[in-house]
Motif scaffolding. Structure first.
Motif, PDB file in Angstrom:
ATOM      1  N   LEU A  89      -2.173  -7.570   4.893  1.00  0.00           N
ATOM      2  CA  LEU A  89      -2.129  -7.170   3.489  1.00  0.00           C
ATOM      3  C   LEU A  89      -0.848  -6.419   3.149  1.00  0.00           C
ATOM      4  CD1 LEU A  89      -5.837  -6.013   3.028  1.00  0.00           C
ATOM      5  CD2 LEU A  89      -4.821  -8.179   2.330  1.00  0.00           C
ATOM      6  N   VAL A 122      -4.505  -9.672  -2.460  1.00  0.00           N
ATOM      7  CA  VAL A 122      -4.718 -10.859  -1.630  1.00  0.00           C
ATOM      8  C   VAL A 122      -3.707 -11.944  -1.981  1.00  0.00           C
ATOM      9  CG1 VAL A 122      -6.357 -12.671  -1.010  1.00  0.00           C
ATOM     10  CG2 VAL A 122      -7.159 -10.323  -1.316  1.00  0.00           C
ATOM     11  N   ILE A 179      -2.854  -1.480  -1.975  1.00  0.00           N
ATOM     12  CA  ILE A 179      -3.207  -2.195  -0.743  1.00  0.00           C
ATOM     13  C   ILE A 179      -4.235  -1.399   0.059  1.00  0.00           C
ATOM     14  CG2 ILE A 179      -2.298  -2.996   1.471  1.00  0.00           C
ATOM     15  CD1 ILE A 179       0.338  -3.593   0.009  1.00  0.00           C
TER      16      ILE A 179
END
Length: 433
Positions: free
Chosen positions: A158, A110, A186
């Motif tokens: 992302l 994140v 990810i």
């Protein structure tokens, strides 16, 4: 009181620590893709319900006799025996080396994606993104040593975390994980995000499940509990829920699955429905359980004893169908939930997935309390007794049961929408030896 609250919170801390870990550790004893994995989750839940059966019968009887201390000592002795039995297999267990904190890996993706949010994702596919190439040319695997997860197109934001810039050092795998993350890392985060909608759609069911220990018991206490001069404790009716759960799980492969195959799939070999279908079926049965409880309550109030008494002449055994139906729903939802979150989560995040599964019960309890508080706040205005007063004969408990059935029906519709769009992760093929 301070000692009492310290004790129950220590119990909660212990349960929250060992239950998801034990379920994950047990499933780790089987190879990936082994069908015995699902069987383990099933019998793990059966074992938990057998323990509940003991507590709802033997311990409940002991404590009803006033021997509370003895009941607590029996529970303590059971925990000690369980710990010793667990230790006896220490030399045979398959152990995995701890490989980092899954929460920190989640946060790294994140943060890295946010830092590089202004950059443009390479248009030529994932070939230009970081796959975690190590010094010897191999690619990094997922947390816990699992296989590499292939890149997917969902949650594109992302993917910024895998964009390689001039400030990133990728030689020898020495990059800053808060600036650059691998595709596999990810995809682990994407997998958890895909699981969350399915998880959220089971919280209302957990709110229904806690009814067996609350409003179902209150309903039973307002019924005729004397059968052949023997007083049946209303709380002991949960036995029918437990027996129903265990029966469904134990006889699933031998009776239920062949019947399902004959009626639905029209195949020669028994083909089990997917975990998502099992959870959906469990939600349907849960709606039927709440509707049944509502109709029983209508019948109970119609047989209410005159003279302002809280009781009804309706026999307590009329509650058996709602307990059995809720047990069937519990078997389908929770066991399928264990297997779904345990198998669909990446290897290193399996314990997090099982933890989410078990946390839905707690959140469902809070949700049920919130709905109950709102209902009582609205229905008691103007001096009215409300739906669930102290004297159930003056209220409308059936309306609350019908409300929970309606909420579950809405949840089922949302669940079907999300389940139909769920995409499983794709793993890199294992190399042949």
């Amino acid at each position: 009181m301070a000692m009492f609250y310290i004790s129950i919170y220590i119990i909660a801390l212990g349960n929250g620590g060992y239950e998801p870990s034990l379920a994950t550790f047990g499933s780790d004893q089987f190879d990936e893709g082994n069908s015995s994995n699902q069987s383990f989750y099933s019998y793990f839940y059966v074992a938990a319900n057998i323990g509940s059966l003991f507590s709802e019968t033997v311990l409940a009887y002991v404590q009803n006799m006033g021997a509370w201390a003895l009941g607590f000592w029996v529970s303590t002795a059971s925990a000690v025996v369980a710990l010793l039995v667990f230790f006896t297999g220490s030399m045979r267990y398959k152990n995995f080396k701890p490989c980092g904190n899954p929460i920190s890996r989640f946060c790294q993706v994140v943060v890295a994606a946010w830092r590089k949010s202004a950059l443009e994702i390479p248009p030529h596919g994932d070939g230009e993104l970081y796959h975690g190439v190590l010094g010897n040319g191999r690619t990094a695997t997922s947390l816990g040593g699992g296989r590499k997860i292939l890149h997917t197109k969902g949650f594109r934001f992302l993917d910024h975390a895998a964009i390689i810039t001039s400030d990133d050092k990728v030689e020898g795998g020495s990059q800053n994980p808060w600036r650059l993350c691998t595709i596999t890392q990810i995809e682990e985060v994407k997998c958890v995000l895909r699981l969350l909608p399915v998880w959220l759609c089971t919280i209302t069911f957990s709110g229904i499940f806690v009814q067996t220990a609350s409003l179902f018991v209150e309903q039973g206490a307002a019924m005729n509990t004397v059968i052949n001069n023997f007083h049946v404790p209303p709380a002991s009716m949960t036995i029918f829920d437990i027996v129903s759960v265990c029966s469904i799980i134990i006889f699933y492969d031998k009776l239920i699955l062949p019947l399902y195959t004959k009626l639905i799939s029209n195949t020669v070999l028994p083909t089990s429905p997917s975990d998502l279908k099992k959870m959906g079926l469990g939600l349907v049965v849960a709606i039927a359980a709440m509707l049944t409880a509502g109709f029983v309550e209508i019948q109970r109030r119609s047989n209410a004893v005159d003279g302002g008494d809280e009781l009804s002449s309706l026999c307590l055994l009329w509650q058996i169908p709602q307990y059995v139906l809720l047990g069937v729903a519990e078997a389908f939802v929770y066991v399928a939930q264990f297997d779904f979150f345990g198998s669909k989560a990446p290897h290193g995040l399996k314990s997090l997935g099982i933890g989410l599964c078990m946390a839905s019960t707690s959140i469902g309890s809070y949700l049920c309390s919130l709905v109950l508080a709102v209902v009582m706040e609205i229905t008691t205005k103007g001096g009215r007794p409300g739906w669930i007063p102290a004297n159930l004969n003056e209220g409308h408990l059936e309306r609350f049961f019908f409300l929970m059935a309606a909420l579950t029906a809405v949840e089922l519709a949302v669940y079907i929408w999300f389940a139909g769009r769920y995409k499983c992760i794709s793993l890199e093929r294992e190399e042949e030896e």
